[in-house]
Design an enzyme around this catalytic site. Structure first.
Site, PDB file in Angstrom:
ATOM      1  N   LYS A 198      12.138  -6.935 -13.823  1.00 26.37           N
ATOM      2  CA  LYS A 198      11.457  -6.057 -14.795  1.00 26.37           C
ATOM      3  C   LYS A 198      12.316  -5.837 -16.046  1.00 26.37           C
ATOM      4  O   LYS A 198      11.830  -5.917 -17.181  1.00 26.37           O
ATOM      5  CB  LYS A 198      11.145  -4.720 -14.106  1.00 26.37           C
ATOM      6  CG  LYS A 198      10.702  -3.618 -15.017  1.00 26.37           C
ATOM      7  CD  LYS A 198       9.330  -3.879 -15.570  1.00 26.37           C
ATOM      8  CE  LYS A 198       9.051  -2.971 -16.738  1.00 26.37           C
ATOM      9  NZ  LYS A 198       7.658  -2.789 -17.002  1.00 26.37           N
ATOM     10  N   CYS A 217       9.485   1.601 -23.218  1.00 31.05           N
ATOM     11  CA  CYS A 217       9.945   0.582 -22.264  1.00 31.05           C
ATOM     12  C   CYS A 217      10.953  -0.349 -22.910  1.00 31.05           C
ATOM     13  O   CYS A 217      12.113  -0.415 -22.512  1.00 31.05           O
ATOM     14  CB  CYS A 217       8.755  -0.235 -21.781  1.00 31.05           C
ATOM     15  SG  CYS A 217       7.406   0.795 -21.220  1.00 31.05           S
TER      16      CYS A 217
HETATM   17  N1  SAJ Z   1       6.810  -5.542 -31.558  1.00 33.19           N
HETATM   18  C1  SAJ Z   1       7.262  -6.148 -32.720  1.00 33.19           C
HETATM   19  N2  SAJ Z   1       7.030  -7.492 -32.890  1.00 33.19           N
HETATM   20  C2  SAJ Z   1       6.347  -8.222 -31.967  1.00 33.19           C
HETATM   21  C3  SAJ Z   1       5.897  -7.605 -30.776  1.00 33.19           C
HETATM   22  C4  SAJ Z   1       6.145  -6.249 -30.605  1.00 33.19           C
HETATM   23  O1  SAJ Z   1       7.876  -5.509 -33.589  1.00 33.19           O
HETATM   24  O2  SAJ Z   1       6.150  -9.427 -32.205  1.00 33.19           O
HETATM   25  C5  SAJ Z   1       7.054  -4.094 -31.352  1.00 33.19           C
HETATM   26  C6  SAJ Z   1       5.762  -3.273 -31.266  1.00 33.19           C
HETATM   27  O3  SAJ Z   1       5.296  -2.962 -32.547  1.00 33.19           O
HETATM   28  C7  SAJ Z   1       6.236  -2.066 -30.493  1.00 33.19           C
HETATM   29  C8  SAJ Z   1       7.297  -2.642 -29.548  1.00 33.19           C
HETATM   30  O4  SAJ Z   1       7.652  -3.903 -30.083  1.00 33.19           O
HETATM   31  O5  SAJ Z   1       6.847  -1.119 -31.349  1.00 33.19           O
HETATM   32  C9  SAJ Z   1       6.836  -2.813 -28.115  1.00 33.19           C
HETATM   33  O6  SAJ Z   1       5.494  -3.282 -28.051  1.00 33.19           O
HETATM   34  P1  SAJ Z   1       5.010  -4.387 -27.022  1.00 33.19           P
HETATM   35  O7  SAJ Z   1       3.572  -4.637 -27.261  1.00 33.19           O
HETATM   36  O8  SAJ Z   1       5.900  -5.568 -27.097  1.00 33.19           O
HETATM   37  O9  SAJ Z   1       5.289  -3.779 -25.584  1.00 33.19           O
HETATM   38  P2  SAJ Z   1       4.951  -2.383 -24.813  1.00 33.19           P
HETATM   39  O10 SAJ Z   1       6.134  -1.484 -24.946  1.00 33.19           O
HETATM   40  O11 SAJ Z   1       3.632  -1.838 -25.187  1.00 33.19           O
HETATM   41  O12 SAJ Z   1       4.840  -2.929 -23.283  1.00 33.19           O
HETATM   42  C10 SAJ Z   1       5.909  -3.665 -22.721  1.00 33.19           C
HETATM   43  C11 SAJ Z   1       5.322  -4.948 -22.067  1.00 33.19           C
HETATM   44  N3  SAJ Z   1       6.408  -5.844 -21.721  1.00 33.19           N
HETATM   45  C12 SAJ Z   1       6.419  -7.158 -22.107  1.00 33.19           C
HETATM   46  O13 SAJ Z   1       5.548  -7.637 -22.808  1.00 33.19           O
HETATM   47  C13 SAJ Z   1       7.561  -7.994 -21.625  1.00 33.19           C
HETATM   48  C14 SAJ Z   1       4.515  -4.575 -20.829  1.00 33.19           C
HETATM   49  O14 SAJ Z   1       4.054  -5.738 -20.141  1.00 33.19           O
HETATM   50  C15 SAJ Z   1       5.350  -3.720 -19.880  1.00 33.19           C
HETATM   51  O15 SAJ Z   1       4.632  -3.339 -18.707  1.00 33.19           O
HETATM   52  C16 SAJ Z   1       5.749  -2.462 -20.634  1.00 33.19           C
HETATM   53  O16 SAJ Z   1       6.567  -2.856 -21.759  1.00 33.19           O
HETATM   54  C17 SAJ Z   1       6.513  -1.552 -19.680  1.00 33.19           C
HETATM   55  O17 SAJ Z   1       5.923  -0.587 -19.163  1.00 33.19           O
HETATM   56  O18 SAJ Z   1       7.690  -1.830 -19.374  1.00 33.19           O
END
Ligand code: SAJ
Length: 422
Positions: free
Chosen positions: A212, A266
């Site tokens: 994880k 996360c």
């Molecule tokens: N972000 C960027 N650029 C990108 C992708 C995301 O700046 O290309 C930023 C987003 O704007 C946001 C942050 O990253 O601020 C996180 O967003 P996210 O969509 O990547 O992830 P979370 O936090 O909503 O969910 C993540 C997921 N993990 C992965 O994709 C590896 C989800 O599957 C997990 O279950 C979750 O964390 C968790 O609970 O740990």
């Protein structure tokens, strides 16, 4: 019937949907939470968090009598612990919620029960939880001392669902099952198979914990790469979004998108659990965190520069007369979740230092949270566009993508997501 009663401890973003999905499969579910308000809300068939369709599922589960919430643990056949695991000031994981959940359920455990830790945890946390349980119940045997013949089965099965898609991903995603022994894993699989349609893949508890953390660190490192590129390109006068589009045409390159920083509860937290356990080895993971954490300050400097440029182009105005509009507050697009959002950090700091007006547009909320109200003014998209001198795009909400470029022509733009300047 195996698992006639299931108890979920911690009724937050993961625990409540999990409890509701078990209940929707006609299992008797007891939800435990320390917060009386949360318990009362759920028992009315309502929810205290925002997640698409969760309100309907919880409402049905409560009215049909399959889900009920309480603050006091009760006997059950399986216990799923889904409490927060934040970090302390020094980025050390804080296991106190897991400790108190373990100590709370220990008195109601009975031979044959299954205890699953779902909370994202540093490596070793499941063994630590098992130790707390064993200490509280010397009359029962546990896998760390009795292996396959233990009275209590224990596993770590981390959640992996994406906020906004939780109900679908809970059912469809594959699940990593980290039993303390093979029999622990077997029992955990039979529990998840109540609703999981994805594969349940068996490993040990430590690997499941690390898995994880690895998933979220992988994403953090890749976002840091994109964020670092955006700062490099800014220096070199190159459009980073065009650059990434071109780079991604290569069959083995897949660069993520830069933004104003990494938010949510996360990805900005979990990598620290690896760093805190192995500080000497986890160099890249630590630097990635630092790059992502530094991005909001970089954006704030860009906004100051944009204000200076606006004043240079409009010498009759003073900085008090410059209106800055921030577009978006949530931590990612098309949701209303403002927790740990870099957009909030940036907007707050602009409001604290800019002598003129600071407006904010956030189509997914109706009023500003208390900590922002007073310092900022929430505006409709049209009003904000009409009044803005400097526009700061912080979240790529669908409404913002539809704004025609001509509307922004005379404004100074700081576009952290590349939707207006790509
Ligand atoms: N972000 C960027 N650029 C990108 C992708 C995301 O700046 O290309 C930023 C987003 O704007 C946001 C942050 O990253 O601020 C996180 O967003 P996210 O969509 O990547 O992830 P979370 O936090 O909503 O969910 C993540 C997921 N993990 C992965 O994709 C590896 C989800 O599957 C997990 O279950 C979750 O964390 C968790 O609970 O740990």
């Amino acid at each position: 019937m195996p698992f006639a009663t299931i108890s979920v401890i911690g009724l937050g973003y993961i625990g409540l949907p999990t409890a509701a999905v078990f209940a929707s499969r006609k299992k008797q579910v007891i939800g435990i939470d320390v917060n009386q308000h949360t318990v009362d809300t759920i028992n009315r068939g309502e929810i205290h968090i925002v997640e698409p369709d969760l309100d309907m599922v919880v409402h049905a589960a409560v009215t049909e009598g399959y889900l009920r919430a309480t603050t006091k643990p009760e006997p059950a056949d399986a216990f799923l612990i889904a409490v927060p695991t934040p970090f302390k000031g020094d980025h050390e994981p804080d296991l106190s919620y897991i400790e108190s959940a373990s100590k709370n359920i220990a008195p109601v455990l009975k031979k044959g029960d299954l205890v699953i830790l779902e909370s994202t945890s540093p490596v070793g946390a499941t063994e630590q939880m098992a130790a707390w349980l064993a200490e509280a119940r010397p009359d029962l045997s546990f896998p760390q001392t009795h292996g396959e013949s233990s009275d209590i089965r224990i596993a770590h099965c981390p959640e992996r669902v994406l906020p906004g898609h939780v109900l679908r991903e809970l059912v469809q995603n594959d699940r990593v099952i980290g039993g303390m022994t093979p029999k622990c894993s077997e029992l955990a699989i039979s529990l998840y198979k109540v609703f999981v349609q994805g594969d349940c893949i068996v490993t040990n508890a430590r690997t499941a914990e690390m898995c994880k953390l690895t998933e979220n660190s992988f994403r953090d490192v890749n976002i840091a790469f994109a964020n670092e590129l955006s700062m490099i390109c800014d220096k070199l006068d190159i459009n980073v979004w065009e650059l990434i589009r071109l780079g991604n045409l290569h069959p083995r390159v897949n660069i993520l998108q830069p933004g104003p920083g990494v938010g949510g509860h996360c990805i900005a937290v979990d990598p620290w659990f690896i760093v805190s356990r192995t500080p000497e080895q986890a160099q890249l993971i630590r630097v990635a965190r630092e790059v992502n954490d530094s991005k909001p300050q970089w954006v704030i400097e860009k906004v100051k520069l944009a204000v200076a440029e606006f004043l240079q182009a409009n010498p009759e105005k003073t900085s008090k007369e410059v209106t800055i509009t921030c577009f978006g507050l949530s931590f990612k697009p098309d949701i209303d979740d403002l927790r740990e959002s870099p957009a909030v950090t940036i907007t707050q700091q602009i409001a604290a230092t800019h002598p003129g007006r600071v407006l904010v547009v956030e189509p997914n909320i109706h009023e500003l949270p208390a900590k922002l109200a007073g310092k900022l003014t929430l505006r409709s998209l049209e009003q904000a566009l009409a009044e803005a001198d400097v526009v700061v795009l912080l979240v790529d909400h669908k409404e913002f993508k539809e704004i025609p470029a001509t509307t922004l022509e005379d404004r100074k733009i700081v576009d952290t997501r590349g939707i207006w300047t790509a």
